[in-house]
Design a protein around this motif. Structure first.
Motif, PDB file in Angstrom:
ATOM      1  N   TYR A 146      34.446  80.345  38.541  1.00 30.27           N
ATOM      2  CA  TYR A 146      34.556  78.619  38.996  1.00 30.27           C
ATOM      3  C   TYR A 146      34.265  78.004  40.217  1.00 30.27           C
ATOM      4  O   TYR A 146      35.338  78.630  40.715  1.00 30.27           O
ATOM      5  CB  TYR A 146      36.081  78.239  38.516  1.00 30.27           C
ATOM      6  CG  TYR A 146      36.113  76.923  38.358  1.00 30.27           C
ATOM      7  CD1 TYR A 146      35.950  75.868  37.235  1.00 30.27           C
ATOM      8  CD2 TYR A 146      36.821  75.820  38.892  1.00 30.27           C
ATOM      9  CE1 TYR A 146      36.029  74.465  37.327  1.00 30.27           C
ATOM     10  CE2 TYR A 146      37.136  74.928  38.603  1.00 30.27           C
ATOM     11  CZ  TYR A 146      36.786  74.010  37.949  1.00 30.27           C
ATOM     12  OH  TYR A 146      37.231  72.952  38.101  1.00 30.27           O
ATOM     13  N   HIS A 147      33.792  76.650  40.687  1.00 30.33           N
ATOM     14  CA  HIS A 147      33.774  75.556  41.309  1.00 30.33           C
ATOM     15  C   HIS A 147      33.171  74.686  41.324  1.00 30.33           C
ATOM     16  O   HIS A 147      32.613  74.833  39.718  1.00 30.33           O
ATOM     17  CB  HIS A 147      33.109  76.923  42.430  1.00 30.33           C
ATOM     18  CG  HIS A 147      31.456  76.989  42.727  1.00 30.33           C
ATOM     19  ND1 HIS A 147      30.357  77.745  41.388  1.00 30.33           N
ATOM     20  CD2 HIS A 147      30.704  75.848  42.954  1.00 30.33           C
ATOM     21  CE1 HIS A 147      29.290  76.945  42.335  1.00 30.33           C
ATOM     22  NE2 HIS A 147      29.232  75.948  43.167  1.00 30.33           N
ATOM     23  N   LYS A 148      33.628  73.848  42.327  1.00 28.02           N
ATOM     24  CA  LYS A 148      32.736  72.972  41.709  1.00 28.02           C
ATOM     25  C   LYS A 148      31.790  71.848  42.771  1.00 28.02           C
ATOM     26  O   LYS A 148      32.110  72.098  44.171  1.00 28.02           O
ATOM     27  CB  LYS A 148      33.583  71.714  41.022  1.00 28.02           C
ATOM     28  CG  LYS A 148      35.411  71.843  42.022  1.00 28.02           C
ATOM     29  CD  LYS A 148      36.116  70.337  41.318  1.00 28.02           C
ATOM     30  CE  LYS A 148      37.577  70.466  41.923  1.00 28.02           C
ATOM     31  NZ  LYS A 148      38.307  70.298  41.180  1.00 28.02           N
ATOM     32  N   ALA A 149      30.716  70.886  42.288  1.00 31.48           N
ATOM     33  CA  ALA A 149      30.142  70.670  43.513  1.00 31.48           C
ATOM     34  C   ALA A 149      30.468  69.036  43.027  1.00 31.48           C
ATOM     35  O   ALA A 149      30.413  68.481  42.111  1.00 31.48           O
ATOM     36  CB  ALA A 149      29.031  70.691  43.614  1.00 31.48           C
ATOM     37  N   VAL A 150      30.783  68.358  44.251  1.00 24.25           N
ATOM     38  CA  VAL A 150      30.784  66.689  43.932  1.00 24.25           C
ATOM     39  C   VAL A 150      29.194  66.028  44.777  1.00 24.25           C
ATOM     40  O   VAL A 150      29.698  66.829  46.081  1.00 24.25           O
ATOM     41  CB  VAL A 150      31.359  66.119  44.498  1.00 24.25           C
ATOM     42  CG1 VAL A 150      31.889  64.454  44.141  1.00 24.25           C
ATOM     43  CG2 VAL A 150      32.857  66.889  43.040  1.00 24.25           C
ATOM     44  N   ILE A 151      28.186  65.910  43.805  1.00 27.02           N
ATOM     45  CA  ILE A 151      26.731  65.054  44.599  1.00 27.02           C
ATOM     46  C   ILE A 151      26.542  64.359  44.657  1.00 27.02           C
ATOM     47  O   ILE A 151      26.903  63.268  43.253  1.00 27.02           O
ATOM     48  CB  ILE A 151      25.430  66.379  44.219  1.00 27.02           C
ATOM     49  CG1 ILE A 151      26.572  68.231  43.795  1.00 27.02           C
ATOM     50  CG2 ILE A 151      24.233  66.397  44.807  1.00 27.02           C
ATOM     51  CD1 ILE A 151      26.042  68.758  45.900  1.00 27.02           C
ATOM     52  N   ARG A 257      26.590  59.632  41.876  1.00 27.81           N
ATOM     53  CA  ARG A 257      27.853  60.331  42.329  1.00 27.81           C
ATOM     54  C   ARG A 257      28.139  61.474  41.069  1.00 27.81           C
ATOM     55  O   ARG A 257      28.591  60.812  40.042  1.00 27.81           O
ATOM     56  CB  ARG A 257      29.023  60.156  42.752  1.00 27.81           C
ATOM     57  CG  ARG A 257      30.218  60.551  43.743  1.00 27.81           C
ATOM     58  CD  ARG A 257      30.554  59.748  44.690  1.00 27.81           C
ATOM     59  NE  ARG A 257      32.085  60.630  45.137  1.00 27.81           N
ATOM     60  CZ  ARG A 257      31.562  61.545  46.338  1.00 27.81           C
ATOM     61  NH1 ARG A 257      30.062  61.250  46.426  1.00 27.81           N
ATOM     62  NH2 ARG A 257      32.418  62.136  46.937  1.00 27.81           N
ATOM     63  N   PRO A 288      27.678  79.907  45.261  1.00 30.98           N
ATOM     64  CA  PRO A 288      27.559  78.676  45.261  1.00 30.98           C
ATOM     65  C   PRO A 288      27.147  79.013  46.780  1.00 30.98           C
ATOM     66  O   PRO A 288      26.324  78.492  47.448  1.00 30.98           O
ATOM     67  CB  PRO A 288      29.482  78.767  45.339  1.00 30.98           C
ATOM     68  CG  PRO A 288      30.178  79.848  45.254  1.00 30.98           C
ATOM     69  CD  PRO A 288      29.374  80.190  44.667  1.00 30.98           C
ATOM     70  N   HIS A 294      21.986  76.665  45.946  1.00 34.73           N
ATOM     71  CA  HIS A 294      22.458  75.936  46.648  1.00 34.73           C
ATOM     72  C   HIS A 294      20.451  75.317  46.548  1.00 34.73           C
ATOM     73  O   HIS A 294      20.129  73.812  47.131  1.00 34.73           O
ATOM     74  CB  HIS A 294      22.250  76.546  48.025  1.00 34.73           C
ATOM     75  CG  HIS A 294      21.690  76.359  49.143  1.00 34.73           C
ATOM     76  ND1 HIS A 294      22.970  75.436  49.637  1.00 34.73           N
ATOM     77  CD2 HIS A 294      20.879  76.662  50.266  1.00 34.73           C
ATOM     78  CE1 HIS A 294      22.412  74.484  50.847  1.00 34.73           C
ATOM     79  NE2 HIS A 294      21.504  75.243  51.321  1.00 34.73           N
ATOM     80  N   LEU A 297      20.699  72.184  44.104  1.00 36.39           N
ATOM     81  CA  LEU A 297      21.309  70.903  44.310  1.00 36.39           C
ATOM     82  C   LEU A 297      21.113  70.029  45.537  1.00 36.39           C
ATOM     83  O   LEU A 297      21.158  68.952  45.259  1.00 36.39           O
ATOM     84  CB  LEU A 297      22.781  71.616  44.727  1.00 36.39           C
ATOM     85  CG  LEU A 297      23.453  72.252  43.571  1.00 36.39           C
ATOM     86  CD1 LEU A 297      25.077  72.342  43.947  1.00 36.39           C
ATOM     87  CD2 LEU A 297      24.166  71.169  43.231  1.00 36.39           C
ATOM     88  N   ALA A 301      20.081  66.610  45.168  1.00 36.35           N
ATOM     89  CA  ALA A 301      20.852  65.902  46.493  1.00 36.35           C
ATOM     90  C   ALA A 301      20.043  64.919  47.519  1.00 36.35           C
ATOM     91  O   ALA A 301      19.767  63.674  46.621  1.00 36.35           O
ATOM     92  CB  ALA A 301      21.681  66.398  47.780  1.00 36.35           C
TER      93      ALA A 301
END
Lengths: 362, 166, 795
Positions: A146-151, A257, A288, A294, A297, A301
């Protein structure tokens, strides 16, 4: 060709396109929250994240706090105004308003803010999961990653990337390992409600040094090194690639966002060694610190940067036609058709119609 | 093993951890690999309260790492430099001076270059991740070499992530 | 957004939304975005310095008004600006702040600008050179020819800065925009090549406007202020005059002079002793602005000189300057001790924002009120001038002059959209093009400043008249200010016709305004060849001027001969020979099928016979059309419903009482052919002035005209009815060598005379026509025969 002056730059393209306003207009975002995210079935988490009696897992859907609780082995989902922890045990649900929920498609916990949903989860997904049902529903699975990203980008731009493989030009691994006849034979298959899936092809892992063949640990009933992708409207992606299964789930935070939650799944019965193999396979591409995530994302972005609020409206091309195969942009065209219907707008000129609607409503 | 030599090894281990930080800051992968034993194993891990599990985000042996780093120019990467602030907390020498373990804290800053909107962001330093290094060393002839490094992150929100080891 | 409500009506929402707060934020954001659109996307922005991209393929990225741009140096050394947006799916193409495209990127090849996302590739000019799997995905529906990048207007100058304007049609060329504002430091910053030696940026928690206005307090030590159009201003040492010229000026390492130039809306060039500091703003949000600081020094500095400059720079502008006097100021009302500067800046700001306010009708009144408050001069105008002239054309100025000469004592105001004082137009196609400077000179001003003062004529330049209300007798100018009139005189002139294919093509020009001439002159300095479409007087005059510069000149005329609409056949033949003798290629009786351009830059034309003429620049001189939209919109009668000249009576009054039209924009109802000339401007101006002052209307003079080409001077009087077959010409040898005149007759009656290099004969011919005498056509070819008083008076 020649670089373009302003007039030519804004000229209506000769191929299918949508307006960048779909991605950066605040009113559209508000409409999406109201008419899409408050209505659809959302895969909020996996059942393995709340395996003990009393365990809970919280999230936010359409700005509302929602909590899923394990009550004697059954999952119940509630609106929960004051939840402040992502997970735990022993939450009192007294007085909380319960929402509809189901556990479906490989143990995902689904819920909807719609108090009277007209469709079940199965009716909503309407066959999009069939291609991987045998693989994800035969054995019990559990989340290992589990991981998260805020982009700073629009959630749909992320889903767009998930919906086309033309961007494999960005991924060195994909360029060298795929791009053969079999790769180009894969098809995008549209389903009702804006969902799409992509059928399998065999991945040549040996083409990229350092990546092991994934044949030995394939998911149940899945031939070795096969790859399936399910893109669920409005922004949920399920991806089964040989021995690794992952999902990503968007939560829009604004027009430009998005929170993306990434999960990796293994079989509960995995030995430690098997699990380690799966984890590694998962991480090499989707972790990640993996090679592709990468890049994906950075891509979205970058789109988010050029399409932030206040930037000039421009045409976003969705016009590739390759007989619905892998570099065809049919997935996005299908998605925006459904999206336009949800909001009652034309994605090529969403604001014009939106204003008409507002006026009509008044 | 005399006390004096244990102290000496501890100092050498501190030095090698700091030299590694400098090499990684400079993306000087070769200098880093030179400090690692052939059996070196690297991993980035974290614990997720969300799913209540310890997770591995990245792992590889020396050969795999060398392959990945060689391949970097062929990937599209965020080139914003990462800078580590490392403090060695503990060094424990064992096996009669043949092996050692060390725990260091690490804070990694990202100095923005080309990640998002460089006109505004470039030149700004942001906190990238925090965590700890759990290192194991093999010591031959009084000289330590990395046997393993586990970078235990506190972060689970990693936004764009990275192609580089931390 | 909807709340979740259960069937029994209970609100069960998780987190109720604060609607009023959200709406306020939304509105603030919308206002900010409008400001970006109205101001920042229309002004010239110094995005970087040429030293930041020294070599071919070097690039620098930046952003203007929320849009990202790439500035790159092409293999030929030219600096180009492109929108940093992939035409496919809007990806930011180049993410790095600076670098070189010589090296290939992960998804692309060397010498290419590559979008990493889908590997589309572009060259340094913005041409799309590669679309991945183009045919497979797009078949014949779309190809790389359709995928060029968006190219932006870009100029390098004023100390080597790279200036970009996001608008394809800026309100002014860079040189006009800056005008004289940089002149106080121009010599110093242009005297030797500079390079950027210091760069840092700050993000300040305040709006950009407050940051600039707060900064004015720091102009305190620079007491003397100079004001320039477009909201620019400069402040310098009050004691400047006491400092001897020479060594103490930048770039001398021991320089002491201090001059600070503020270019609207926030680009500051500050010469402080031995250093040049340039700061540029980029608004980030309503309450946040990024300031980029650059320090520049001559490339020729020794190490020691550089060190000394750096020390000086850091002490005043560096991020660690001892007293952070230029640092951020807290939010709040700016209290500038330079109210005049603030006022000048604010007036310009209001002018730019007006467009936005007009779009939101409900706000208009409020803003007009604010605008009036901000500018007391405008307030007085609201009750002001009784005679209002639209257009400082030859006609407009001549009218004001005549009005005063007729002893008119009321106020006169002239509104004109152009920058700077009204200019003589005729020299623009002639000698002006031969000049080499960058700025339009003031020597060819129609009237010097003193004239306006003496005659009490108020000239308002950069003022666009948006509408006329003939019932209320008012006009609406730039920032919504309403001006009333008793008599309105429309002298808005004419606009040059353009070929549709040339619109937006770089190095393709028409010629009417000083700015056109300036642009042509600059382009000609970097061009070897020119195609001129149109063999009328303008086309031929430009041909002569550019040929004199040594350029290869080709003139293309669709009619069977040059000057077909305006001159007799023998005169046209005379001029054709003259041009051919000077090496101009003249093509007559042939059309232009296609305008070729490469990278949006004019490359040549394809003629209707299939032949191609390649050239570096194009000038179109195919006539003009009256600029009568303002009148037509106000319901004033024009030749056609969709435009044409404004119809006037013999007193130049239009179909609406108290509204007159003069010069090229007007045509008398009884007149069949419009004549665009200085003569026509002056004559119609005199008539209108007489009518308004209740004087007898002056007699209509025989029209006259002149043209200079090479060393040949043409003077003509009367109009040759070129289309009529019963007209014939008789040639008369000149009094001096090289002189000749062509006398046009119908039967025995003299109609017009065209005179080449023979002023004395011209005077005689004019006298003949004014006094209605017709010299004997059989004798006129005899040089010893006097046309005057020869007994040929007409009935």
């Amino acid at each position: 060709m020649a670089p373009r002056n302003h007039k030519n730059w804004l000229k209506t393209p000769k191929v299918e396109y949508i307006s960048s306003e779909c991605y950066n207009n605040y009113s559209i975002f508000e409409q999406e929250i109201e008419h899409i995210f408050s209505k659809v079935w959302v895969p909020m988490c996996h059942i393995s994240e709340m395996s003990n009696d009393g365990d809970f897992r919280s999230t936010q859907i359409a700005n509302k706090n929602v909590v899923a609780v394990n009550r004697g082995g059954d999952v119940h989902v509630f609106l929960c105004p004051s939840i402040d922890r992502p997970a735990g045990n022993g939450l009192s649900t007294d007085g909380l308003h319960e929402l509809h929920s189901e556990v479906k498609h490989g143990g995902m916990v689904w819920t909807t803010l719609d108090l009277n949903p007209s469709l079940s989860v199965e009716e909503w997904t309407c066959g999009a999961f069939d291609c991987i049902a045998d693989a994800i529903d035969t054995e019990e699975m559990e989340v290992f990653h589990y991981h998260k990203a805020v982009i700073d980008t629009n959630y749909k731009l992320w889903h767009d990337t998930n919906s086309e493989f033309y961007h494999d030009f960005m991924h060195y691994f994909n360029r060298v390992s795929g791009f053969n006849d079999e790769y180009f034979a894969r098809k995008n298959i549209p389903f009702d409600n804006g969902h799409v899936n992509v059928s399998s092809f065999t991945v040549n892992y040996e083409e990229y040094e350092g990546f092991e063949d994934r044949g030995e640990l394939s998911f149940p009933n899945l031939p070795p090194n096969q790859w399936y992708m399910v893109d669920l409207f409005p922004g949920y992606n399920f991806n089964l690639r040989g021995n690794a299964y992952r999902s990503d789930i968007v939560t829009p935070l604004g027009p430009n966002r998005v929170l993306i939650e990434f999960r990796g799944y293994g079989l509960k019965k995995d030995t430690a060694e098997e699990r380690a193999t799966r984890v590694k396979a998962h991480n090499s591409i989707w972790g990640p610190f993996g090679r592709n995530l990468h890049e994906d994302l950075i891509g979205v972005a970058g789109q988010g940067t050029t399409m932030r609020e206040g930037t000039e409206t421009r045409n976003i091309l969705h016009g590739r036609h390759e007989n619905s195969t892998i570099h065809d942009e049919v997935g996005m065209r299908h998605y925006y058709e459904a999206w336009g219907k949800f909001l009652g707008v034309n994605p090529m000129n969403p604001l014009a119609l939106l204003e008409d609607n507002v006026q009509a409503a008044e | 093993m005399t006390n004096a030599s244990a102290v000496e090894i501890e100092k050498k281990i501190e030095k090698i951890i700091y030299r590694t930080a400098l090499a990684l800051d400079d993306n000087d992968w070769k200098s880093w690999f030179d400090l690692c034993d052939d059996a070196f194993f690297y991993s980035i891990t974290s614990f997720s309260p969300e799913i209540n599990k310890k997770m591995t985000y990245f792992s590889g042996n020396k050969k795999e790492l060398v392959g990945l780093m060689d391949m970097l120019p062929k990937h599209n990467t965020d080139h914003s430099p990462l800078h580590r602030h490392t403090s060695v907390y503990t060094v424990e020498v064992a096996d009669e001076g043949q092996s050692a373990k060390a725990i260091s804290s690490v804070t990694i800053y990202q100095n923005m270059l080309d990640g998002i909107n460089s006109h505004l962001d470039s030149g700004e330093s942001r906190l990238f991740v925090i965590g700890k290094y759990f290192d194991e060393f093999k010591i031959e002839d009084g000289n330590p070499k990395f046997l393993s490094r586990e970078t235990k992150l506190d972060n689970r929100r990693l936004d764009k992530g990275s192609h580089w080891p931390l | 957004m909807g709340q979740i409500v259960t069937n029994d009506g209970q609100n069960v929402s998780g987190s109720p939304k604060n609607d009023s707060l959200n709406d306020t934020l939304k509105r603030a954001n919308e206002a900010f975005i409008k400001e970006q659109q109205n101001i920042f996307k229309n002004v010239w922005v110094p995005v970087c310095h040429e030293s930041e991209l020294l070599n071919p393929y070097d690039f620098r990225t930046s952003s203007i008004g929320n849009d990202n741009i790439i500035i790159c140096r092409a293999p030929d050394g030219k600096v180009n600006a492109l929108l940093n947006v992939c035409p496919h799916r809007g990806m930011l193409i180049e993410r790095r702040p600076q670098g070189s495209f010589l090296e290939g990127q992960a998804s692309g090849n060397p010498k290419r600008i590559t979008c990493m996302f889908h590997a589309w590739q572009f060259d340094m000019r913005g041409n799309c050179v590669y679309v991945a799997r183009e045919k497979e995905g797009y078949q014949d529906r779309f190809c790389k020819d359709d995928a060029g990048l968006r190219r932006l207007r870009c100029s390098v100058g004023f100390g080597g800065f790279v200036w970009v304007n996001m608008s394809d049609q800026p309100v002014a060329l860079l040189e006009e925009w800056i005008g004289g504002a940089l002149s106080p430091i121009m010599r110093q910053i242009s005297s030797s090549p500079l390079e950027v030696v210091h760069y840092h940026k700050e993000i300040i928690q305040t709006g950009y406007k407050d940051e600039i206005l707060n900064g004015l307090e720091r102009n305190a030590g620079l007491a003397a202020n100079l004001f320039f159009p477009f909201g620019h201003f400069a402040s310098h040492n009050a004691d400047e005059k006491t400092v001897p010229n020479g060594e103490n000026k930048f770039p001398a390492p021991n320089a002491t002079k201090s001059v600070k130039v503020n270019l609207f809306p926030g680009y500051i060039f500050h010469l402080s002793g031995p250093t040049l500091h340039v700061s540029t703003i980029t608004p980030v949000s309503q309450n946040q602005v990024m300031v980029e600081n650059r320090g520049l020094a001559p490339t020729s500095d020794s190490e020691q000189e550089r060190l000394a400059r750096s020390k000086h720079y850091n002490s005043i502008f560096g991020p660690f300057r001892p007293l952070k006097s230029e640092g951020p100021t807290p939010n709040g009302k700016p209290e500038s001790n330079s109210p005049e500067l603030s006022k000048h800046y604010n007036e310009e700001w209001v002018r730019w924002m007006e467009k936005h306010y007009n779009e939101n009708g409900s706000l208009t009144n409020r803003v007009v009120a604010q605008g009036q408050k901000a500018n007391p001069n405008l307030e007085s105008e609201a009750s002001g001038p009784k005679v209002v002239v639209v257009g400082a054309s030859h006609a407009g100025i001549a009218f004001a002059d005549k009005l005063r000469k007729n002893n008119f004592t009321g106020p006169i105001a002239i509104f004109d959209r152009q920058v700077g004082g009204p200019m003589e137009r005729p020299p623009l196609s002639k000698g002006f093009l031969l000049g080499g400077g960058e700025i339009v000179e003031s020597k060819s001003l129609l009237r010097q400043k003193k004239w306006y003062k003496t005659n009490k004529v108020r000239l308002k330049t950069q003022s666009i008249v948006h509408s006329v209300d003939t019932k209320q007798k008012t006009i609406t100018v730039n920032n919504g200010v309403v001006v009333n009139y008793d008599k309105l005189v429309i002298a808005s002139g004419a606009k040059p016709r353009e070929l549709p294919d040339t619109v937006g093509v770089a190095n393709a020009f028409t010629l009417r305004q000083p700015s056109d001439a300036n642009a042509i002159r600059q382009a000609a300095n970097n061009a070897d060849s020119v195609v001129i479409i149109g063999g009328g007087y303008i086309g031929l005059e430009v041909a002569a001027s550019l040929r004199k510069k040594g350029m290869v000149v080709s003139v293309i005329e669709a009619a069977e001969r040059i000057l077909a609409r305006v001159a007799s056949k023998p005169l046209a033949e005379h001029f054709q020979k003259l041009h051919e003798k000077h090496g101009v290629n003249i093509f007559t009786g042939i059309g232009v099928d296609k305008i070729n351009h490469e990278d949006g830059i004019f490359a040549g034309v394809v003629l209707s016979d299939g032949n191609e003429i390649k050239a570096d620049m194009l000038i179109t001189g195919i006539g003009v059309f009256p600029d009568s939209k303002l009148a037509a919109d106000a319901g004033i009668e024009t030749q056609r419903e969709d435009g044409g000249a404004i119809l006037v009576d013999e007193a130049m009054q239009t179909s609406v009482k108290d509204v007159y039209a003069i010069g090229d924009v007007s045509i008398r109802r009884d007149q069949s052919l419009a004549v665009e000339s200085v003569h026509n401007a002056q004559e119609t101006a005199s008539i209108a002035a007489a009518a308004i002052t209740n004087n007898a209307l002056p007699a209509i003079q025989t029209p006259w005209f002149w043209s200079d080409q090479y060393d040949t001077k043409l003077q003509s009087v009367g109009i040759v009815p070129v289309g009529e077959s019963d007209i014939y010409q008789v040639a008369r040898p000149g009094k001096k060598e090289g002189g000749i005149s062509f006398w046009s007759y119908r039967d025995e009656n003299l109609i017009a005379v065209e005179v080449v290099n023979d002023p004395a004969t011209y005077m005689e011919a004019r006298q003949c026509l004014d006094t209605k005498q017709s010299p004997d056509p059989k004798q006129i070819s005899n040089r010893s025969y006097s046309p005057i008083d020869s007994g040929g008076a007409r009935s």
